[in-house]
Scaffold this active site. Structure first.
Site, PDB file in Angstrom:
ATOM      1  N   ASP A   7       0.837  -1.174  -0.125  1.00 20.39           N
ATOM      2  CA  ASP A   7      -0.057   0.093  -0.256  1.00 20.39           C
ATOM      3  C   ASP A   7       0.867   1.292   0.018  1.00 20.39           C
ATOM      4  O   ASP A   7       1.461   1.665   1.054  1.00 20.39           O
ATOM      5  CB  ASP A   7      -0.902   0.068   1.119  1.00 20.39           C
ATOM      6  CG  ASP A   7      -1.635   1.323   1.450  1.00 20.39           C
ATOM      7  OD1 ASP A   7      -1.803   2.127   0.495  1.00 20.39           O
ATOM      8  OD2 ASP A   7      -2.425   1.310   2.281  1.00 20.39           O
ATOM      9  N   TYR A  45      -9.554  14.399 -10.384  1.00 22.86           N
ATOM     10  CA  TYR A  45      -8.434  13.578 -10.780  1.00 22.86           C
ATOM     11  C   TYR A  45      -7.323  14.258 -11.148  1.00 22.86           C
ATOM     12  O   TYR A  45      -6.199  14.229 -10.826  1.00 22.86           O
ATOM     13  CB  TYR A  45      -9.056  12.349 -11.625  1.00 22.86           C
ATOM     14  CG  TYR A  45      -8.116  11.704 -12.194  1.00 22.86           C
ATOM     15  CD1 TYR A  45      -7.531  10.416 -11.700  1.00 22.86           C
ATOM     16  CD2 TYR A  45      -7.420  11.699 -13.428  1.00 22.86           C
ATOM     17  CE1 TYR A  45      -6.725   9.372 -11.891  1.00 22.86           C
ATOM     18  CE2 TYR A  45      -6.273  10.909 -13.720  1.00 22.86           C
ATOM     19  CZ  TYR A  45      -6.060   9.697 -13.157  1.00 22.86           C
ATOM     20  OH  TYR A  45      -5.228   8.842 -13.687  1.00 22.86           O
TER      21      TYR A  45
END
Length: 746
Positions: free
Chosen positions: A489, A578
């Site tokens: 992660d 985004y």
């Protein structure tokens, strides 16, 4: 480089020489010149060559370019400028007059006057540059005679032994007469005579043909050395099949023009294998000699173990001539790591030949500025470019890893790069497309031991891009570790540190992150965590460890106000969540790791992803269904395999900063779908071009976001990429119609 030659091993260290690919070949009524594409070195480029430690430079002063209409109209401006700079920098020029050429339009390799005219030009060159000592009047006369007189590739496009002999005779006699004319001006002038040196292997029934080929490879040097008499192995063939006059053959013995340096040009394709079972091979490999039909293929594709390689060939040449040797060309058309492996192997081969007593003086870095259209033997003008030590695009030269390795070798350092832990493709088992066991003269060149492992490339993220990197790293023999989100992660700093400690990578590729452009509008926290914090953590950790990092951004960092492709230094002004996260990630990455490589790209399509825009479009249109696409959003589609290859090359080259990588064409989503469908032979009647406002997209898009670049780098063009995509086979039709579509997730 004494005129008398050497009697023992080479004095001093191996020198680094350089050369620019400068072939000017005539094809029919036209000429194909490397320099027409922009590969012509400028005086400023010569400074870059000198900075590598190049001691000698193969400098073209080509007859066809300087005096195409005769010496009275000669244009010396370009060679004047280059040679002046070469002299000022203390580099020795090795002046070439013909490089696979056949001379100006008024002559040819079959013209009886060719040697006299070449000699007249050589004398004029020597008179203009009397300080120049080293010359290669004609590069690779034997290879040029084969390509022009036996194979028909180049002018005068003949395919018969008499034409081969006439072309070889004209060139070799031209060399001898040219050197005589040069030495009238500069008595100390030296001949550096180059040709391709390889070896032919064969199945037992074709050993006679291999023996013939192995005699033929020496013929150009033998003629100049004065070694061709009635006892020469090829005498009967030359007289009977090639219709050579004995007095023409014996002329060379009476007018010896022994090279001062034998220049060995060596490529993977230099070593060949002949097989009497041609049906085992593709049609383009099949041929014959009138006695047998056979296949002629690269020995690397057949021999197991591999051939003995360049070191054995150099020792063979030394034993034959006892003259100083130099590797005057050594290039490989391959991804960057194999180019490095080829250069390192060439240098080590020279070291081993010298240890065995051969007088090998130098390795030539070839081609310094890359080359064009050699994938088609210069017979087609397609602009296909292969980078060299420098990559030449957009009027500038960019240093590659090849140049850096060459500079280290010139300093006396051993070749070093993480990619060298694995062998080049010509030594990997995957090379064996047509494996046969065959005897080879001596052991092959030593390389990495089987199973040797280097520090890997760590690839974070197992989505479309991460899996593509893993696949292509495997194809390119680049050790790597692919870690999915469950294993790493990147938004967790501790997880990043643990992965770097466990993998000990030499480089990291960040292919992880949040890619759902429209969902980000309602899930900004997750987009920020994955794309900004994750990128920031990787950058900080890699910077602390001194590890190169590649990470990705998007064309959506721009607002679309332009109507021309965005360069790398254009101001960012994203319109959606985004895009804002990606713009923030760029800044954070470069702030924490200024040496990182940040790649902006756009509109992915590739053969391993059924969910991309183009796969959806082709499935629908091939099935006769409807497909909606935006006709008011302009993008620059990017073929994923080309993107991955480009990023790996740039990573190996140690590039940094922001780069735009796309397939080079600006068009709307609807135009993209239409172009691909037509190339695929699909019916475009179901394609509906619509404004993007009608497609139900949550995130705002820039109306124009095509990516341009000011960098000296370019990926293959879109049409070329589409053709390969269609050959790979995009997913087959599965549905009768598709709903609205615009941009895939990035």
């Amino acid at each position: 480089m004494a005129r008398d030659g050497a009697r023992g091993c080479a004095p001093g260290p191996i020198e680094l020489w350089g050369g620019v690919e400068c072939s000017v070949v005539r094809i029919g009524d036209g000429y194909s010149s490397q320099f027409d594409y922009g590969g012509c070195p400028r005086p400023g480029d010569i400074d870059a060559f000198a900075a590598l430690g190049v001691r000698a430079l193969r400098q073209p002063v080509l007859w066809e370019r300087v005096a195409p209409r005769g010496l009275r109209d000669a244009d010396w401006r370009w060679p004047d400028a280059c040679l002046q700079r070469i002299r000022a920098l203390g580099i020795r020029p090795i002046v070439g007059l013909l490089h696979h050429g056949s001379g100006p339009r008024h002559t040819s390799l079959l013209d009886p006057a060719f040697p006299d005219e070449l000699a007249a030009y050589a004398g004029a060159v020597a008179a203009r540059y009397p300080w120049v000592l080293d010359y290669t009047p004609v590069n690779e006369p034997l290879t040029t005679a084969r390509f022009s007189g036996l194979y028909g590739h180049w002018y005068p496009h003949r395919r018969d032994p008499p034409s081969f002999w006439r072309a070889l005779h004209a060139q070799c006699r031209g060399i001898a007469q040219a050197m005589r004319a040069i030495r009238r001006v500069q008595p100390r002038a030296r001949l550096v005579q180059t040709d391709d040196l390889g070896r032919t292997y064969a199945t037992p029934p074709l050993q006679y043909q291999a023996d013939f080929n192995n005699h033929l490879r020496w013929l150009g040097w033998d003629l100049l050395y004065g070694r061709v008499g009635s006892d020469h192995p090829l005498w009967s063939w030359l007289v009977e099949c090639c219709r050579a006059q004995p007095e023409d053959l014996l002329w060379f013995a009476a007018h010896r023009c022994r090279p001062d340096v034998v220049g060995v040009n060596h490529y993977v394709t230099s070593e060949r294998y002949l097989d009497e079972d041609p049906e085992r091979y593709p049609p383009e490999c099949r041929g014959g000699n009138g006695r047998h039909r056979y296949a002629d293929v690269e020995a690397a594709r057949v021999l197991s173990p591999p051939s003995a390689g360049l070191s054995a060939l150099l020792r063979e040449a030394w034993s034959r001539y006892r003259l100083p040797l130099a590797v005057t060309e050594s290039h490989l058309h391959a991804p960057r790591e194999d180019q490095l492996r080829w250069l390192a192997e060439t240098w080590r081969a020279v070291e081993r030949a010298r240890e065995a007593g051969a007088d090998v003086r130098a390795v030539t870095l070839w081609a310094l500025l890359g080359s064009y259209d050699w994938d088609r033997l210069l017979t087609q003008r397609r602009g296909h470019y292969e980078p060299g030590a420098f990559e030449v695009r957009r009027g500038r030269a960019r240093t590659t890893a090849i140049a850096r390795m060459a500079a280290a070798l010139a300093r006396g350092d051993p070749p070093a790069h993480p990619v060298l832990a694995q062998p080049g493709w010509w030594r990997r088992p995957s090379r064996l497309l047509y494996a046969r066991a065959a005897p080879v003269p001596g052991p092959p060149e030593p390389g990495p031991q089987p199973g040797a492992r280097s520090a890997p490339i760590l690839i974070a993220g197992a989505g479309t891009l991460g899996r593509a990197f893993s696949l292509i790293c495997g194809q390119r023999a680049l050790d790597h570790r692919l870690l999915a989100r469950a294993e790493l992660d990147i938004a967790d700093p501790a997880a990043v540190e643990r992965s770097l400690d466990a993998c000990a990578p030499w480089a990291v590729i960040n292919a992880a992150g949040y890619v759902r452009v429209d969902d980000a509008e309602t899930d900004p926290e997750r987009c920020f965590r994955e794309n900004v914090l994750g990128a920031q953590n990787l950058a900080a950790a890699c910077a602390r460890a001194g590890i190169p990092l590649v990470t990705f951004s998007t064309d959506l960092v721009f607002d679309g106000a332009r109507s021309a492709p965005y360069p790398e230094d254009a101001a960012v002004a994203p319109l959606n969540v985004y895009g804002r996260c990606k713009a923030r990630a760029e800044a954070c990455t470069l702030d924490r790791h200024p040496g990182a490589l940040v790649v902006r790209t756009s509109a992915f399509f590739g053969p391993w992803d059924e969910a991309n825009f183009l796969a959806h479009a082709l499935r629908a249109l091939r099935a006769g269904g409807r497909f909606d696409a935006a006709d008011d959003l302009t993008v620059s589609p990017t073929y994923v395999p080309d993107l991955v290859h480009a990023c790996l090359d740039l990573l190996i080259d140690a590039e940094s900063g922001i780069w735009h990588l796309a397939s080079g064409t600006a068009l709307t989503w609807a135009e993209f779908a239409r172009r691909a469908a037509r190339m695929a032979g699909a019916d475009v009647a179901g394609l509906r071009a619509r404004p993007h406002a009608e497609l139900g997209l949550a995130a705002r898009r820039p109306r124009y976001s095509a990516l341009g670049s000011s960098r000296a780098f370019a990926m293959p063009a879109l049409d070329d990429a589409l053709a390969r995509y269609l050959r790979e086979g995009p997913p087959a039709p599965r549905i009768a119609q598709a709903g609205p579509a615009c941009a895939p997730a990035r």
